[in-house]
Design an enzyme around this catalytic site. Structure first.
Site, PDB file in Angstrom:
ATOM      1  N   GLY A 269      77.340  53.315 100.463  1.00  0.00           N
ATOM      2  CA  GLY A 269      77.835  52.067  99.884  1.00  0.00           C
ATOM      3  C   GLY A 269      78.980  52.302  98.921  1.00  0.00           C
ATOM      4  O   GLY A 269      79.003  51.746  97.817  1.00  0.00           O
TER       5      GLY A 269
ATOM      6  N   TYR B  39      63.361  43.568  94.666  1.00  0.00           N
ATOM      7  CA  TYR B  39      64.351  44.525  94.163  1.00  0.00           C
ATOM      8  C   TYR B  39      63.707  45.527  93.202  1.00  0.00           C
ATOM      9  O   TYR B  39      63.916  46.730  93.306  1.00  0.00           O
ATOM     10  CB  TYR B  39      65.470  43.737  93.477  1.00  0.00           C
ATOM     11  CG  TYR B  39      66.615  44.576  92.965  1.00  0.00           C
ATOM     12  CD1 TYR B  39      67.573  45.082  93.839  1.00  0.00           C
ATOM     13  CD2 TYR B  39      66.752  44.848  91.605  1.00  0.00           C
ATOM     14  CE1 TYR B  39      68.635  45.843  93.369  1.00  0.00           C
ATOM     15  CE2 TYR B  39      67.813  45.597  91.127  1.00  0.00           C
ATOM     16  CZ  TYR B  39      68.752  46.095  92.009  1.00  0.00           C
ATOM     17  OH  TYR B  39      69.811  46.846  91.544  1.00  0.00           O
TER      18      TYR B  39
ATOM     19  N   LYS C  38      63.389  49.568  93.530  1.00  0.00           N
ATOM     20  CA  LYS C  38      64.006  50.463  92.554  1.00  0.00           C
ATOM     21  C   LYS C  38      62.960  51.318  91.824  1.00  0.00           C
ATOM     22  O   LYS C  38      63.261  52.433  91.399  1.00  0.00           O
ATOM     23  CB  LYS C  38      64.860  49.661  91.569  1.00  0.00           C
ATOM     24  CG  LYS C  38      66.074  49.007  92.233  1.00  0.00           C
ATOM     25  CD  LYS C  38      66.999  50.053  92.841  1.00  0.00           C
ATOM     26  CE  LYS C  38      68.253  49.480  93.447  1.00  0.00           C
ATOM     27  NZ  LYS C  38      69.167  50.524  93.949  1.00  0.00           N
TER      28      LYS C  38
ATOM     29  N   ALA D  82      60.591  46.374  93.007  1.00  0.00           N
ATOM     30  CA  ALA D  82      59.693  47.269  93.755  1.00  0.00           C
ATOM     31  C   ALA D  82      60.502  48.370  94.436  1.00  0.00           C
ATOM     32  O   ALA D  82      60.117  49.545  94.422  1.00  0.00           O
ATOM     33  CB  ALA D  82      58.903  46.464  94.784  1.00  0.00           C
TER      34      ALA D  82
ATOM     35  N   SER E 199      67.437  51.319  89.022  1.00  0.00           N
ATOM     36  CA  SER E 199      67.900  50.178  88.222  1.00  0.00           C
ATOM     37  C   SER E 199      66.963  49.985  87.034  1.00  0.00           C
ATOM     38  O   SER E 199      65.773  50.336  87.100  1.00  0.00           O
ATOM     39  CB  SER E 199      67.877  48.909  89.068  1.00  0.00           C
ATOM     40  OG  SER E 199      68.013  47.766  88.247  1.00  0.00           O
TER      41      SER E 199
ATOM     42  N   ARG F 138      82.812  49.684  97.567  1.00  0.00           N
ATOM     43  CA  ARG F 138      83.082  48.822  96.405  1.00  0.00           C
ATOM     44  C   ARG F 138      82.080  49.121  95.290  1.00  0.00           C
ATOM     45  O   ARG F 138      81.158  49.933  95.478  1.00  0.00           O
ATOM     46  CB  ARG F 138      83.046  47.348  96.819  1.00  0.00           C
ATOM     47  CG  ARG F 138      81.785  46.948  97.545  1.00  0.00           C
ATOM     48  CD  ARG F 138      81.991  45.659  98.339  1.00  0.00           C
ATOM     49  NE  ARG F 138      80.814  45.349  99.142  1.00  0.00           N
ATOM     50  CZ  ARG F 138      79.831  44.562  98.747  1.00  0.00           C
ATOM     51  NH1 ARG F 138      79.881  43.986  97.568  1.00  0.00           N
ATOM     52  NH2 ARG F 138      78.802  44.333  99.533  1.00  0.00           N
TER      53      ARG F 138
ATOM     54  N   VAL G 105      72.342  52.126 106.204  1.00  0.00           N
ATOM     55  CA  VAL G 105      71.343  53.083 105.706  1.00  0.00           C
ATOM     56  C   VAL G 105      69.904  52.692 106.038  1.00  0.00           C
ATOM     57  O   VAL G 105      69.014  53.532 106.002  1.00  0.00           O
ATOM     58  CB  VAL G 105      71.479  53.334 104.179  1.00  0.00           C
ATOM     59  CG1 VAL G 105      72.814  53.946 103.832  1.00  0.00           C
ATOM     60  CG2 VAL G 105      71.195  52.085 103.369  1.00  0.00           C
TER      61      VAL G 105
ATOM     62  N   ASN H  40      73.375  55.252  96.896  1.00  0.00           N
ATOM     63  CA  ASN H  40      73.809  54.136  96.038  1.00  0.00           C
ATOM     64  C   ASN H  40      73.669  52.776  96.720  1.00  0.00           C
ATOM     65  O   ASN H  40      73.508  51.759  96.057  1.00  0.00           O
ATOM     66  CB  ASN H  40      75.272  54.377  95.636  1.00  0.00           C
ATOM     67  CG  ASN H  40      75.928  53.124  95.103  1.00  0.00           C
ATOM     68  OD1 ASN H  40      75.757  52.755  93.945  1.00  0.00           O
ATOM     69  ND2 ASN H  40      76.685  52.434  95.959  1.00  0.00           N
TER      70      ASN H  40
HETATM   71  P1  NAP Z   1      77.696  45.843  95.260  1.00  0.00           P
HETATM   72  O1  NAP Z   1      78.983  45.735  94.535  1.00  0.00           O
HETATM   73  O2  NAP Z   1      77.024  44.618  95.776  1.00  0.00           O
HETATM   74  O3  NAP Z   1      77.876  46.890  96.455  1.00  0.00           O
HETATM   75  C1  NAP Z   1      76.782  47.223  97.267  1.00  0.00           C
HETATM   76  C2  NAP Z   1      77.188  48.365  98.150  1.00  0.00           C
HETATM   77  O4  NAP Z   1      76.075  48.697  98.976  1.00  0.00           O
HETATM   78  C3  NAP Z   1      78.338  47.987  99.055  1.00  0.00           C
HETATM   79  O5  NAP Z   1      79.237  49.068  99.116  1.00  0.00           O
HETATM   80  C4  NAP Z   1      77.658  47.805 100.408  1.00  0.00           C
HETATM   81  O6  NAP Z   1      78.472  48.175 101.505  1.00  0.00           O
HETATM   82  C5  NAP Z   1      76.513  48.785 100.310  1.00  0.00           C
HETATM   83  N1  NAP Z   1      75.443  48.441 101.249  1.00  0.00           N
HETATM   84  C6  NAP Z   1      74.652  47.351 101.249  1.00  0.00           C
HETATM   85  N2  NAP Z   1      73.798  47.395 102.303  1.00  0.00           N
HETATM   86  C7  NAP Z   1      74.075  48.561 102.963  1.00  0.00           C
HETATM   87  C8  NAP Z   1      73.534  49.191 104.107  1.00  0.00           C
HETATM   88  N3  NAP Z   1      72.529  48.645 104.804  1.00  0.00           N
HETATM   89  N4  NAP Z   1      74.064  50.382 104.504  1.00  0.00           N
HETATM   90  C9  NAP Z   1      75.078  50.969 103.809  1.00  0.00           C
HETATM   91  N5  NAP Z   1      75.628  50.414 102.718  1.00  0.00           N
HETATM   92  C10 NAP Z   1      75.134  49.225 102.302  1.00  0.00           C
HETATM   93  O7  NAP Z   1      76.589  46.564  94.374  1.00  0.00           O
HETATM   94  P2  NAP Z   1      76.725  47.471  93.067  1.00  0.00           P
HETATM   95  O8  NAP Z   1      76.538  46.592  91.913  1.00  0.00           O
HETATM   96  O9  NAP Z   1      77.896  48.363  93.149  1.00  0.00           O
HETATM   97  O10 NAP Z   1      75.380  48.315  93.220  1.00  0.00           O
HETATM   98  C11 NAP Z   1      75.355  49.640  93.674  1.00  0.00           C
HETATM   99  C12 NAP Z   1      73.968  50.195  93.436  1.00  0.00           C
HETATM  100  O11 NAP Z   1      73.659  50.135  92.044  1.00  0.00           O
HETATM  101  C13 NAP Z   1      72.866  49.419  94.145  1.00  0.00           C
HETATM  102  O12 NAP Z   1      71.867  50.295  94.596  1.00  0.00           O
HETATM  103  C14 NAP Z   1      72.326  48.529  93.055  1.00  0.00           C
HETATM  104  O13 NAP Z   1      71.010  48.133  93.299  1.00  0.00           O
HETATM  105  C15 NAP Z   1      72.443  49.441  91.846  1.00  0.00           C
HETATM  106  N6  NAP Z   1      72.472  48.724  90.577  1.00  0.00           N
HETATM  107  C16 NAP Z   1      73.472  47.842  90.280  1.00  0.00           C
HETATM  108  C17 NAP Z   1      73.450  47.176  89.062  1.00  0.00           C
HETATM  109  C18 NAP Z   1      74.538  46.223  88.663  1.00  0.00           C
HETATM  110  O14 NAP Z   1      74.389  45.620  87.595  1.00  0.00           O
HETATM  111  N7  NAP Z   1      75.592  46.062  89.387  1.00  0.00           N
HETATM  112  C19 NAP Z   1      72.414  47.417  88.166  1.00  0.00           C
HETATM  113  C20 NAP Z   1      71.418  48.312  88.500  1.00  0.00           C
HETATM  114  C21 NAP Z   1      71.464  48.963  89.709  1.00  0.00           C
HETATM  115  P3  NAP Z   1      79.011  47.084 102.576  1.00  0.00           P
HETATM  116  O15 NAP Z   1      79.828  46.119 101.778  1.00  0.00           O
HETATM  117  O16 NAP Z   1      79.795  47.910 103.531  1.00  0.00           O
HETATM  118  O17 NAP Z   1      77.772  46.457 103.153  1.00  0.00           O
END
Ligand code: NAP
Length: 246
Positions: A11, A154, A158, A156, A141, A14, A63, A89
């Site tokens: 992922g 979510y 994480k 669960a 998370s 972005r 994934v 990620n």
């Molecule tokens: P995001 O901007 O929504 O990006 C999500 C990424 O995951 C995208 O690159 C997407 O790729 C990829 N993805 C989703 N489903 C996928 C799949 N089935 N196979 C491969 N790639 C997949 O999210 P983010 O905020 O950067 O979050 C990244 C990680 O950090 C996540 O695990 C999230 O739970 C964790 N996190 C984020 C926050 C926050 O506040 N942002 C807080 C705690 C934890 P595509 O666009 O190509 O589908």
């Protein structure tokens, strides 16, 4: 520095994944930028790395698809001969109260966030064990550490990431492989910017450091865990959350 290391970030088109890919590449790693649907975004990440003189390529793989992850692992090992750093990620949210959450929304989140990490770890585990080296960093998370109303699926997934990380760390330690988790708080990405201003304000009030975090701040923690300085750290959860989980 991560010179001569090969890293795969799921992922990474972005958000946090992109920031991690950019940071690892800046430290000298060859980076495989995985994506699921955002091909253009992933190619943009690759271009950003190449324009700084780094080495990267984009590889598509959902994934949550066990078989597809196996094929991805095979092609990575055929091309690079090894993998040094795996960052799980990729993640999604499908929020809602437990009493009205659909089975589909529960399964989709668990399949992507938790099974996705398992799929990649499972398919690269032989490579890591044979190499007798490697770092696995799973993105959990603050919701997995503390729980969060409206995010039963979510949270669960994480919290599951934490159990997966600790068990794998115990299994792989004798071969010198370190497995850790990073638990971000609220980070400025698509996942968070979709929130309304009032929700955002309430959120900030819960963050001891008084601000939403940046993706680059998560990338710093991942880079630390991927580097030589973290060689004696395994099975840990590093909260990068402005103090939310204190
Ligand atoms: P995001 O901007 O929504 O990006 C999500 C990424 O995951 C995208 O690159 C997407 O790729 C990829 N993805 C989703 N489903 C996928 C799949 N089935 N196979 C491969 N790639 C997949 O999210 P983010 O905020 O950067 O979050 C990244 C990680 O950090 C996540 O695990 C999230 O739970 C964790 N996190 C984020 C926050 C926050 O506040 N942002 C807080 C705690 C934890 P595509 O666009 O190509 O589908």
């Amino acid at each position: 520095m991560l010179t001569d290391k090969t890293a795969l970030v799921t992922g990474a088109g972005r958000g946090i994944g992109r920031a991690i890919a950019l940071k690892l590449a800046k430290l000298g790693a060859k980076v495989i930028v995985n994506y699921s649907g955002s091909k253009e975004k992933a190619e943009e990440t690759v271009e950003m790395i190449r324009s700084e003189g780094g080495n990267a390529e984009a590889l598509q793989c959902d994934v949550s698809d066990y078989k597809a992850c196996g094929e991805l692992a095979k092609s990575v090992i055929e091309k690079y001969g090894r993998l040094d750093i795996l960052v799980n990620n990729a993640g999604i949210t499908k929020d809602g109260l437990l009493m009205s959450m659909s089975e589909e929304d529960y399964d989709k989140v668990l399949d992507t966030n938790l099974k996705g990490a398992f799929n990649m770890m499972r398919h690269f585990s032989r490579t890591f064990l044979k190499q007798r080296s490697g770092r696995i960093i799973n993105i959990s998370s603050v919701s997995g550490v503390l729980g969060n109303a409206g995010q039963a699926n979510y949270s669960a997934s994480k919290a599951g990431i934490i159990g997966l990380t600790k068990s794998a760390a115990r299994e792989m330690a004798s071969r010198g492989i370190c497995v850790n988790a990073v638990a971000p708080g609220f980070i400025e990405t698509d996942m968070v910017s979709a929130m309304g201003e009032d929700i955002r304000q309430k959120l900030v009030e819960k963050i001891p450091l008084g601000r939403i975090g940046q993706a680059a701040e998560i990338a710093e923690a991942v880079a630390f865990l991927a580097g030589d300085a973290a060689a004696y750290i395994t099975g840990q959860v590093l909260c990068v959350d402005g103090g939310m989980a204190i």
